[in-house]
Enzyme design. Structure first.
Site, mmCIF file in Angstrom:
data_model
loop_
_atom_site.group_PDB
_atom_site.id
_atom_site.type_symbol
_atom_site.label_atom_id
_atom_site.label_comp_id
_atom_site.label_asym_id
_atom_site.label_seq_id
_atom_site.Cartn_x
_atom_site.Cartn_y
_atom_site.Cartn_z
ATOM 1 N N LYS A 1 -26.804 7.851 -17.049
ATOM 2 C CA LYS A 1 -27.736 8.374 -16.033
ATOM 3 C C LYS A 1 -28.697 9.367 -16.690
ATOM 4 C CE LYS A 1 -26.433 6.126 -12.411
ATOM 5 N NZ LYS A 1 -27.320 5.112 -11.832
ATOM 6 N N SER B 1 -27.564 11.009 -10.684
ATOM 7 C CA SER B 1 -26.289 11.593 -10.251
ATOM 8 C C SER B 1 -26.203 13.050 -10.670
ATOM 9 C CB SER B 1 -25.169 10.790 -10.914
ATOM 10 O OG SER B 1 -23.959 11.483 -10.836
ATOM 11 N N TYR C 1 -20.608 7.046 -18.492
ATOM 12 C CA TYR C 1 -21.360 6.709 -17.275
ATOM 13 C C TYR C 1 -22.423 7.779 -17.011
ATOM 14 C CZ TYR C 1 -22.490 7.129 -12.356
ATOM 15 O OH TYR C 1 -23.174 7.311 -11.192
HETATM 16 N N1 UFG Z 1 -9.296 12.801 -6.259
HETATM 17 C C1 UFG Z 1 -7.956 12.910 -6.026
HETATM 18 N N2 UFG Z 1 -7.215 11.759 -5.962
HETATM 19 C C2 UFG Z 1 -7.781 10.525 -6.106
HETATM 20 C C3 UFG Z 1 -9.171 10.428 -6.356
HETATM 21 C C4 UFG Z 1 -9.895 11.605 -6.425
HETATM 22 O O1 UFG Z 1 -7.412 14.014 -5.888
HETATM 23 O O2 UFG Z 1 -7.048 9.525 -6.043
HETATM 24 C C5 UFG Z 1 -10.106 14.043 -6.327
HETATM 25 C C6 UFG Z 1 -10.762 14.231 -7.670
HETATM 26 O O3 UFG Z 1 -9.893 14.879 -8.566
HETATM 27 C C7 UFG Z 1 -11.979 15.069 -7.277
HETATM 28 C C8 UFG Z 1 -12.309 14.602 -5.865
HETATM 29 O O4 UFG Z 1 -11.150 13.942 -5.391
HETATM 30 O O5 UFG Z 1 -11.604 16.406 -7.218
HETATM 31 C C9 UFG Z 1 -13.489 13.613 -5.828
HETATM 32 O O6 UFG Z 1 -13.214 12.589 -6.747
HETATM 33 P P1 UFG Z 1 -14.055 11.224 -6.739
HETATM 34 O O7 UFG Z 1 -13.470 10.342 -7.796
HETATM 35 O O8 UFG Z 1 -14.150 10.680 -5.361
HETATM 36 O O9 UFG Z 1 -15.528 11.699 -7.121
HETATM 37 P P2 UFG Z 1 -16.040 12.433 -8.444
HETATM 38 O O10 UFG Z 1 -16.532 13.766 -7.997
HETATM 39 O O11 UFG Z 1 -15.066 12.420 -9.533
HETATM 40 O O12 UFG Z 1 -17.201 11.445 -8.901
HETATM 41 C C10 UFG Z 1 -18.351 11.309 -8.143
HETATM 42 C C11 UFG Z 1 -18.897 9.883 -8.285
HETATM 43 C C12 UFG Z 1 -19.389 9.643 -9.693
HETATM 44 C C13 UFG Z 1 -20.294 10.747 -10.159
HETATM 45 C C14 UFG Z 1 -19.632 12.084 -9.968
HETATM 46 C C15 UFG Z 1 -20.537 13.196 -10.327
HETATM 47 O O13 UFG Z 1 -17.894 8.951 -7.969
HETATM 48 O O14 UFG Z 1 -20.088 8.429 -9.705
HETATM 49 O O15 UFG Z 1 -19.267 12.242 -8.606
HETATM 50 O O16 UFG Z 1 -19.884 14.409 -10.219
HETATM 51 F F1 UFG Z 1 -20.566 10.614 -11.472
#
Ligand code: UFG
Length: 339
Positions: free
Chosen positions: A154, A125, A150
């Site tokens: 990785k 990741s 998590y």
């Molecule tokens: N977000 C919102 N509202 C929500 C959920 C997410 O605004 O209800 C925003 C988050 O703040 C972020 C973006 O949407 O800015 C993406 O969030 P995600 O949770 O979809 O994804 P992440 O980037 O946090 O996480 C992903 C994978 C992880 C991995 C990570 C690495 O889900 O497994 O990328 O950066 F570790």
């Protein structure tokens, strides 16, 4: 080729099984179904016309895994996805994550050695880059302290694999994914979040279909053009195909080193608001959302430099953000029909 896909009933795993089967490979799936469903196996069978060998195997149980290797008489190649993946849960229950994600990887490496299997593609990741010091993130960008247990699993798993490669005849490619979203074009497989989704896109589709009241956009005061976080979203099918080319490279003895790392993204960043706009455009739905506090641990912006994957693997993401959002929406609609 006989390919073992651990976690093959999960989101990325199931799409990868489809890609391998469509090329005529014999796929074995090992999955303990702790965070996935055998429905995914039905979906794979419906798409490809072939039901993969399925074994409800827990990789934390060495004898179960060893029995599977014996039953299959070894594997030509292995793609390792099986892991817990909820960032937030890992902060609350770090030992659950260290135990599951690391022990399963140790057992897999041990079993591969015992059965003389030497070709591995590992699901890593972009979280291993922590809060990136440069954008886009290149494979040579520093690996920094991850922001969650998590992410740490990785990073540690990458180190374990690197050490195993250095001391054995193991060949490994580690793929560092950015943000996989969307679903198979048939809407027969997709993401099946258990409980309230933690990730953006399933939260959007569940809100639009009425399962959730409204989406909270975490932060609109970031130093980005529209104030919301930026990520490199990649279509799940493009991501699945990257595993096929990676394993091909190992099997064809084309590697420059016995252990290689590739970023797997589109090379473009999109903000949360751009994702919402794309969803509204392709679905024709108005999304109910509001701005909320920043989510602790969120990196303001990250996207990939994918030059290495393009040049070396000959792989490039093809699908647009609109295609990603449309496939995610079609999957949500298909799930609703099944209820
Ligand atoms: N977000 C919102 N509202 C929500 C959920 C997410 O605004 O209800 C925003 C988050 O703040 C972020 C973006 O949407 O800015 C993406 O969030 P995600 O949770 O979809 O994804 P992440 O980037 O946090 O996480 C992903 C994978 C992880 C991995 C990570 C690495 O889900 O497994 O990328 O950066 F570790």
């Amino acid at each position: 080729m006989k390919i073992l896909i651990t976690g093959g009933a999960g989101f990325i795993g199931s799409h990868t099984v489809v890609e391998f089967q469509q090329l005529g490979h014999e796929v074995w799936v090992a999955d303990n179904l702790s965070n996935s469903s055998s429905q995914a196996i039905d979906g794979i069978a419906a798409i490809t016309g072939i039901r993969p060998h399925f074994s409800k195997t827990d990789l934390c149980n060495y004898s179960e895994l060893d029995a599977l290797f014996r039953q299959a008489c070894g594997f030509d190649g292995i793609v390792h996805f099986a892991a817990f993946k909820a960032v937030g849960e890992s902060v609350k229950l770090p030992l659950k994550y260290y135990h599951n994600n690391l022990l399963s990887t140790i057992h897999l490496l041990q079993c591969m050695q015992a059965h003389h299997c030497t070709q591995l593609v590992f699901s890593s990741s972009c979280t291993v880059y922590g809060e990136p010091v440069e954008l886009p993130v290149h494979e040579l960008s520093p690996v920094l302290k991850p922001l969650s247990p998590y992410g740490n699993t990785k990073q540690i798993a990458e180190e374990m694999i690197t050490d195993a490669v250095a001391t054995s005849d193991l060949n490994a490619i580690m793929l560092r994914y950015f943000n996989p979203i969307g679903a198979h074009e048939t809407a027969l497989i997709g993401e099946l979040p258990i409980g309230v989704p933690g990730n953006l896109v399933p939260y959007i589709t569940q809100t639009a279909i009425g399962k959730r009241d409204h989406l909270k956009v975490f932060g609109n005061d970031y130093e980005t053009p529209d104030g919301t976080c930026i990520r490199d979203y990649i279509h799940i099918t493009d991501l699945a195909k990257a595993h096929v080319v990676a394993l091909d490279r190992i099997l064809a003895n084309k590697m420059d080193a016995a252990c290689e790392v590739f970023n797997i993204g589109t090379g473009h960043g999109n903000s949360v608001l751009e994702v919402i706009q794309s969803f509204e455009k392709v679905s024709g739905q108005k999304l109910n959302y509001s701005f909320d506090q920043r989510r602790p641990g969120d990196v303001p912006q990250v996207w990939a430099d994918t030059t290495k994957a393009q040049k070396v693997l000959g792989w490039k993401a093809e699908r647009t953000l609109d295609e990603m959002m449309l496939s995610a929406w079609n999957w949500e609609l298909a799930l609703q029909k099944k209820l």
